[in-house]
Design an enzyme around this catalytic site. Structure first.
Site, PDB file in Angstrom:
ATOM      1  N   THR A   1      29.765  37.433  46.186  1.00 40.12           N
ATOM      2  CA  THR A   1      31.178  37.963  46.620  1.00 40.12           C
ATOM      3  C   THR A   1      30.671  39.018  47.854  1.00 40.12           C
ATOM      4  OG1 THR A   1      30.440  39.761  45.016  1.00 40.12           O
ATOM      5  CG2 THR A   1      31.840  38.037  44.386  1.00 40.12           C
TER       6      THR A   1
ATOM      7  N   TYR B   1      49.045  28.877  56.779  1.00 41.88           N
ATOM      8  CA  TYR B   1      48.190  27.981  55.991  1.00 41.88           C
ATOM      9  C   TYR B   1      47.212  27.086  57.081  1.00 41.88           C
ATOM     10  CZ  TYR B   1      50.004  27.542  51.366  1.00 41.88           C
ATOM     11  OH  TYR B   1      50.311  27.516  50.095  1.00 41.88           O
TER      12      TYR B   1
ATOM     13  N   LYS C   1      30.919  43.882  46.945  1.00 35.15           N
ATOM     14  CA  LYS C   1      30.064  44.773  46.384  1.00 35.15           C
ATOM     15  C   LYS C   1      29.087  45.562  47.208  1.00 35.15           C
ATOM     16  CE  LYS C   1      30.509  42.227  41.884  1.00 35.15           C
ATOM     17  NZ  LYS C   1      30.965  40.758  42.264  1.00 35.15           N
TER      18      LYS C   1
ATOM     19  N   GLU D   1      44.977  24.613  55.293  1.00 31.40           N
ATOM     20  CA  GLU D   1      44.254  23.683  54.481  1.00 31.40           C
ATOM     21  C   GLU D   1      43.317  22.716  55.559  1.00 31.40           C
ATOM     22  OE1 GLU D   1      46.483  21.626  51.601  1.00 31.40           O
ATOM     23  OE2 GLU D   1      47.399  23.795  50.876  1.00 31.40           O
TER      24      GLU D   1
ATOM     25  N   ARG E   1      37.726  41.745  49.226  1.00 29.88           N
ATOM     26  CA  ARG E   1      37.472  41.106  47.682  1.00 29.88           C
ATOM     27  C   ARG E   1      37.343  39.670  48.071  1.00 29.88           C
ATOM     28  NH1 ARG E   1      37.283  42.918  42.765  1.00 29.88           N
ATOM     29  NH2 ARG E   1      37.410  44.885  43.893  1.00 29.88           N
TER      30      ARG E   1
ATOM     31  N   ASP F   1      22.907  33.751  42.595  1.00 24.64           N
ATOM     32  CA  ASP F   1      24.122  34.535  42.709  1.00 24.64           C
ATOM     33  C   ASP F   1      23.764  35.861  43.176  1.00 24.64           C
ATOM     34  OD1 ASP F   1      26.456  35.829  42.405  1.00 24.64           O
ATOM     35  OD2 ASP F   1      27.180  34.944  40.365  1.00 24.64           O
TER      36      ASP F   1
HETATM   37  N1  DSN Z   1      33.057  41.856  37.903  1.00 26.43           N
HETATM   38  C1  DSN Z   1      31.717  41.840  38.428  1.00 26.43           C
HETATM   39  C2  DSN Z   1      30.896  42.918  37.970  1.00 26.43           C
HETATM   40  O1  DSN Z   1      31.373  43.815  37.631  1.00 26.43           O
HETATM   41  O2  DSN Z   1      29.792  42.755  37.695  1.00 26.43           O
HETATM   42  C3  DSN Z   1      31.079  40.591  38.497  1.00 26.43           C
HETATM   43  O3  DSN Z   1      32.183  39.526  38.409  1.00 26.43           O
END
Ligand code: DSN
Length: 417
Positions: free
Chosen positions: A222, A50, A225, A52, A231, A196
């Site tokens: 994120t 933990y 990707k 925090e 993730r 984003d």
């Molecule tokens: N789920 C993602 C995508 O597939 O583009 C976006 O959050």
């Protein structure tokens, strides 16, 4: 996974999923195959702790090494993206966007963002999402003729509506985004600029797509990707927003950060800082362009007639062999039977519902991780086109399935590392 064998149900499902990933072509543009080092950091003992708070300001003892992990991750994020401040605790893309809104907006404040079916994300103001319920989102769209956004129109909407925040960055838009122009528009109406970049972060750090940094006020992304990490997500911002962003993430929204994932983010950033990652990002785009050309030569209609990124959106309404709305799911299922994993997606001005959309979304980032190049894209493009153009031919799917299996064996993910 020796110890996991004592939990046979889960062990066997993980093994099956491993096999599925090795023997199919992942063409979902938001997915990728992370490195073994990223996987190892994710599964490490950092999971147990933990933490925090933030480095050197924790609510629990025992964080002497964890602090260093998080500090290293922050430094690497700042270096990779050329950012003034990085918060690396966001659990994923939606919580990251939520933290930015909570930090910088009041309830019902006006935000200008892309319409969902034109390429925006649920957290960009969809009515079924917290963003659309708590804030006053107004939308811009792509042009009907070109299926590309018109920056002059967005400027006019911004001047008329005077939003508090202008959001760019999309989940189903194949073309380059002019982040500089978005930022200029925001500045001209005294709005905060936010990007984003979840889908294209890996392309940005490879210089295969222009960056919204250092000029954009706040950036979310994120890490799993095109960036090919664990993730999770990070928030980058100018120093003047740093305190508010950090407070919104913790204690505003989250409790203990997932320090194992934070360590894996550091590994991912280190990998992305290497020169070979630039080649990777550029190859993703070359592959997407080769795939797009092949599909179009086989009479498959693409939204905006091509791509500048990792992403391709097939318009099945204007693909002659289908010619009807609502066939995205049928095509995605047929492709999966042939071992090609994609997702059904709405297209701009879709006349069908999001549950039965008229498009299919494809991406090349995972296949590029498998070291596939333009030649493989030509082959796969032909398979995809054949299936779409002969949608009722079940035998064809099986024939292609065998060819896909062969291709996968020649381009293993983890097996031959
Ligand atoms: N789920 C993602 C995508 O597939 O583009 C976006 O959050």
């Amino acid at each position: 996974m020796e110890n996991l064998k004592e939990h046979p149900e889960i062990y066997s499902l993980i093994k099956k999923e491993e096999e599925r990933q090795e023997t199919t072509l992942c063409m979902i543009p938001s997915e990728n195959y992370c490195s073994k080092a990223v996987k190892e950091a994710t599964a490490s003992v950092l999971m147990n702790k933990y933490a925090e708070g933030y480095p050197k300001k924790r609510y629990y003892q025992g964080n002497v090494f964890i602090d260093d992990v998080e500090l290293i991750t922050i430094e690497k994020a700042k270096k990779l993206f050329n950012a003034e401040h990085a918060n690396v605790q966001s659990l994923s893309g939606s919580p990251a966007n939520m933290a930015v809104y909570f930090a910088l907006l009041n309830l019902n404040d006006k935000v200008l963002a892309m319409n969902l079916s034109h390429g925006g994300h649920l957290t960009h103001g969809s009515k079924v999402n917290f963003s659309g319920k708590l804030y006053n989102f107004i939308e811009y769209e792509v042009e009907k003729e070109t299926e590309v956004i018109d920056m002059d129109k967005i400027r006019k909407i911004a001047e008329l509506e005077k939003p508090k925040l202008i959001l760019s960055g999309f989940t189903a838009y194949p073309r380059k985004i002019d982040f500089k122009e978005f930022d200029d528009i925001a500045k001209s109406v005294n709005a905060i600029s936010m990007a984003d970049i979840s889908h294209i972060a890996g392309l940005i750090v490879s210089e295969a797509h222009p960056s919204p940094l250092p000029f954009t006020d706040v950036i979310t992304t994120t890490t799993h990707k095109t960036l090919r990490g664990p993730r999770g997500a990070i928030i980058l911002c100018k120093e003047k927003f740093a305190k508010d962003i950090d407070k919104a993430v913790f204690p505003g929204l989250q409790g203990g950060p997932h320090e194992n994932i934070i360590a894996a983010k550091a590994v991912c950033f280190e990998e992305a800082l290497k020169p070979e990652f630039k080649d990777y990002g550029k190859q993703i785009v070359k592959n997407a362009k080769a795939l797009a050309e092949t599909l179009m030569s086989e009479n498959i209609k693409l939204v905006s007639n091509g791509t500048d990124t990792h992403l391709i959106l097939i318009d099945l309404i204007r693909t002659k062999s289908i010619g009807k709305e609502g066939f995205g799911k049928d095509v995605a299922v047929a492709l999966e039977e042939a071992g090609i994993v994609t997702n059904a997606n709405s297209i701009p001005f879709d006349t069908s519902t999001p549950f039965k959309p008229s498009g299919v979304r494809l991406g090349t980032s995972a296949l590029t991780t498998r070291a596939m190049k333009e030649n493989e894209m030509l082959e796969i493009g032909k398979y995809i086109a054949d299936i779409i153009n002969n949608l009722s031919d079940l035998e064809l799917r099986q024939k292609i399935r065998n060819k896909v299996l062969n291709l996968c064996q020649n381009f293993p993910i983890y097996k031959n590392d």
